[in-house]
Design a protein around this motif. Structure first.
Motif, PDB file in Angstrom:
ATOM      1  N   LEU A  90      45.807  37.947  42.237  1.00 32.47           N
ATOM      2  CA  LEU A  90      45.242  36.416  41.722  1.00 32.47           C
ATOM      3  C   LEU A  90      45.722  36.754  40.108  1.00 32.47           C
ATOM      4  O   LEU A  90      45.053  37.223  39.327  1.00 32.47           O
ATOM      5  N   HIS A  91      46.436  35.360  39.790  1.00 34.75           N
ATOM      6  CA  HIS A  91      46.776  35.529  38.446  1.00 34.75           C
ATOM      7  C   HIS A  91      46.291  34.431  37.697  1.00 34.75           C
ATOM      8  O   HIS A  91      46.253  33.308  38.075  1.00 34.75           O
ATOM      9  N   LEU A  92      45.453  34.869  36.570  1.00 34.65           N
ATOM     10  CA  LEU A  92      44.694  34.086  35.706  1.00 34.65           C
ATOM     11  C   LEU A  92      44.703  34.369  34.319  1.00 34.65           C
ATOM     12  O   LEU A  92      45.672  35.216  34.026  1.00 34.65           O
ATOM     13  N   ASP A  93      43.969  33.625  33.556  1.00 31.52           N
ATOM     14  CA  ASP A  93      43.998  34.159  32.002  1.00 31.52           C
ATOM     15  C   ASP A  93      42.618  34.249  31.780  1.00 31.52           C
ATOM     16  O   ASP A  93      41.715  34.355  32.505  1.00 31.52           O
ATOM     17  N   TYR A  94      42.262  34.779  30.509  1.00 34.58           N
ATOM     18  CA  TYR A  94      40.894  34.978  29.928  1.00 34.58           C
ATOM     19  C   TYR A  94      39.822  34.219  30.352  1.00 34.58           C
ATOM     20  O   TYR A  94      38.721  34.586  30.074  1.00 34.58           O
ATOM     21  N   ARG A  95      40.308  33.000  30.600  1.00 32.72           N
ATOM     22  CA  ARG A  95      38.994  31.742  30.638  1.00 32.72           C
ATOM     23  C   ARG A  95      38.172  31.982  31.870  1.00 32.72           C
ATOM     24  O   ARG A  95      37.302  31.963  31.819  1.00 32.72           O
ATOM     25  N   GLU A  96      39.102  32.590  32.841  1.00 37.64           N
ATOM     26  CA  GLU A  96      38.417  32.591  34.378  1.00 37.64           C
ATOM     27  C   GLU A  96      38.377  34.023  34.944  1.00 37.64           C
ATOM     28  O   GLU A  96      37.610  34.182  36.159  1.00 37.64           O
ATOM     29  N   VAL A  97      39.017  34.925  34.262  1.00 34.57           N
ATOM     30  CA  VAL A  97      39.189  36.117  35.041  1.00 34.57           C
ATOM     31  C   VAL A  97      38.197  36.781  35.507  1.00 34.57           C
ATOM     32  O   VAL A  97      37.975  37.525  36.356  1.00 34.57           O
ATOM     33  N   HIS A  98      36.903  36.883  34.273  1.00 31.48           N
ATOM     34  CA  HIS A  98      35.930  37.704  34.592  1.00 31.48           C
ATOM     35  C   HIS A  98      34.910  37.188  35.743  1.00 31.48           C
ATOM     36  O   HIS A  98      34.264  37.682  36.234  1.00 31.48           O
ATOM     37  N   TYR A  99      34.850  35.705  35.756  1.00 36.44           N
ATOM     38  CA  TYR A  99      34.294  35.174  36.892  1.00 36.44           C
ATOM     39  C   TYR A  99      34.956  35.312  38.351  1.00 36.44           C
ATOM     40  O   TYR A  99      34.299  35.718  39.257  1.00 36.44           O
ATOM     41  N   ALA A 100      36.329  35.612  38.144  1.00 35.80           N
ATOM     42  CA  ALA A 100      36.992  35.806  39.318  1.00 35.80           C
ATOM     43  C   ALA A 100      36.946  37.403  39.956  1.00 35.80           C
ATOM     44  O   ALA A 100      36.765  37.417  41.278  1.00 35.80           O
ATOM     45  N   LYS A 101      36.734  38.299  38.818  1.00 36.42           N
ATOM     46  CA  LYS A 101      36.436  39.494  39.551  1.00 36.42           C
ATOM     47  C   LYS A 101      34.940  39.571  40.232  1.00 36.42           C
ATOM     48  O   LYS A 101      34.860  40.202  41.302  1.00 36.42           O
ATOM     49  N   VAL A 102      34.162  38.642  39.847  1.00 41.74           N
ATOM     50  CA  VAL A 102      32.808  38.727  40.453  1.00 41.74           C
ATOM     51  C   VAL A 102      32.938  38.282  41.835  1.00 41.74           C
ATOM     52  O   VAL A 102      32.362  38.787  42.649  1.00 41.74           O
ATOM     53  N   VAL A 103      33.666  37.028  41.836  1.00 42.00           N
ATOM     54  CA  VAL A 103      33.813  36.647  43.363  1.00 42.00           C
ATOM     55  C   VAL A 103      34.438  37.183  44.117  1.00 42.00           C
ATOM     56  O   VAL A 103      34.289  37.314  45.391  1.00 42.00           O
ATOM     57  N   LEU A 104      35.566  37.936  43.685  1.00 41.10           N
ATOM     58  CA  LEU A 104      36.337  38.784  44.561  1.00 41.10           C
ATOM     59  C   LEU A 104      35.672  40.056  44.975  1.00 41.10           C
ATOM     60  O   LEU A 104      36.045  40.556  46.018  1.00 41.10           O
ATOM     61  N   ASP A 105      34.869  40.786  44.088  1.00 36.76           N
ATOM     62  CA  ASP A 105      34.023  41.810  44.440  1.00 36.76           C
ATOM     63  C   ASP A 105      33.242  41.502  45.630  1.00 36.76           C
ATOM     64  O   ASP A 105      32.822  42.261  46.657  1.00 36.76           O
ATOM     65  N   ALA A 106      32.626  40.076  45.541  1.00 39.35           N
ATOM     66  CA  ALA A 106      31.450  39.635  46.694  1.00 39.35           C
ATOM     67  C   ALA A 106      32.199  39.428  47.940  1.00 39.35           C
ATOM     68  O   ALA A 106      31.865  39.835  48.998  1.00 39.35           O
TER      69      ALA A 106
END
Length: 286
Positions: A112-128
């Motif tokens: 999943l290719h993102l940048d600093y704006r959303e990557v921290h939210y993506a990590k939480v979603v993908l962990d779940a």
């Protein structure tokens, strides 16, 4: 949308349509590798215009002067753009990540290719969604072009989150990845220096050159070198690769060159136009 016969005649596919609807018509566990490069939610329109330059006949006027005073004429091509602003970004992206999990086979990997704006939210979603034990890497792609602000450290990298379907069975071929030069070759043996080293989770790679052969003129086109490394590491020849935000078709071009099969999806007609030009008869268009 009708069911997609994605194996018809063994053809690789480019699908024009909403990717969430298209993904719902693909079978469970169909892909060894999924790469997603969604809009980054920057809040602005992304645009890029293609430019071609041709040398004019001796004595003729051009609009720019090049090497040894030779005149050149510049022609502007189509302007490619898309909206990169969503009122609720995660209501858009999360269901597509759910589909990606379903479509991965048991040895598969999601990038999943993102940048600093959303990557921290993506990590939480993908962990779940995948489970924290399925997190493999966060790759930092560092480049040398872009922001020039003097009010903070200029942003010069993207983030690529890597998750696997099953942490005990995922495929990873370190031997198949193009190696890179040592930054301090004098500190290793000549044999190691000649072989090069396996890339780490920090990838130094320039953007697509404005004058290079890869350039399609499509906004936010990613370089083939980045996708080549991903495809080499996480798939084998003959495997199916999915890119649901296909854009300029870089994933398909790399997959085809490396002997992988691909399904590309994009709803932007300009993207489909670029992919037709780039991939030609290498794919079937639906």
């Amino acid at each position: 949308m009708r069911d997609i016969d994605w194996t018809e005649d063994g053809d690789d596919l480019v699908v024009h349509g909403d990717n969430l609807e298209a993904l719902a018509h693909l079978p469970d566990g169909a892909f060894r590798l999924i790469y997603l490069d969604p809009p980054f939610n920057t809040g602005r329109s992304q645009t890029r215009q293609s430019i071609t330059t041709a040398r004019v006949a001796a004595g003729a006027a051009g609009d720019r002067v090049g090497f040894k005073g030779q005149n050149y004429e510049t022609t502007k091509g189509l302007l490619y753009s898309y909206s990169d602003s969503f009122a609720d970004y995660w209501s858009f992206l999360e269901p597509r990540l759910v589909e990606a999990w379903r479509l991965l086979d048991e040895t598969g990997t999601l990038y999943l290719h993102l940048d600093y704006r959303e990557v921290h939210y993506a990590k939480v979603v993908l962990d779940a969604l995948f489970g924290r034990d399925c997190f493999l890497n966060e790759i930092v792609w560092a480049y040398d072009y872009g922001a020039r602000t003097k009010r903070k450290w200029p942003a010069k990298h993207d983030n690529i989150l890597v998750y696997v379907k099953d942490p005990s069975r995922y495929f990873f071929d370190s031997a198949g990845v193009d190696r890179e030069p040592y930054m301090a070759p004098g500190l290793v043996t000549p044999e190691k220096a000649a072989l090069g080293k396996l890339p780490t989770d920090v990838w130094w790679h320039t953007i697509v050159s404005p004058t290079g052969r890869e350039k399609t003129g499509y906004a936010t086109q990613k370089p083939e070198g980045i996708l080549r490394r991903i495809v080499q590491a996480s798939s084998e020849p003959g495997d199916w690769v999915l890119d649901a935000f296909a854009g300029s078709g870089t994933t398909g071009a790399v997959a085809h060159a490396l002997g992988r099969r691909f399904v590309l999806v994009d709803e932007n007609p300009q993207a489909i136009e670029v992919m037709r030009s780039r991939l030609g008869d290498a794919a079937r268009y639906v």
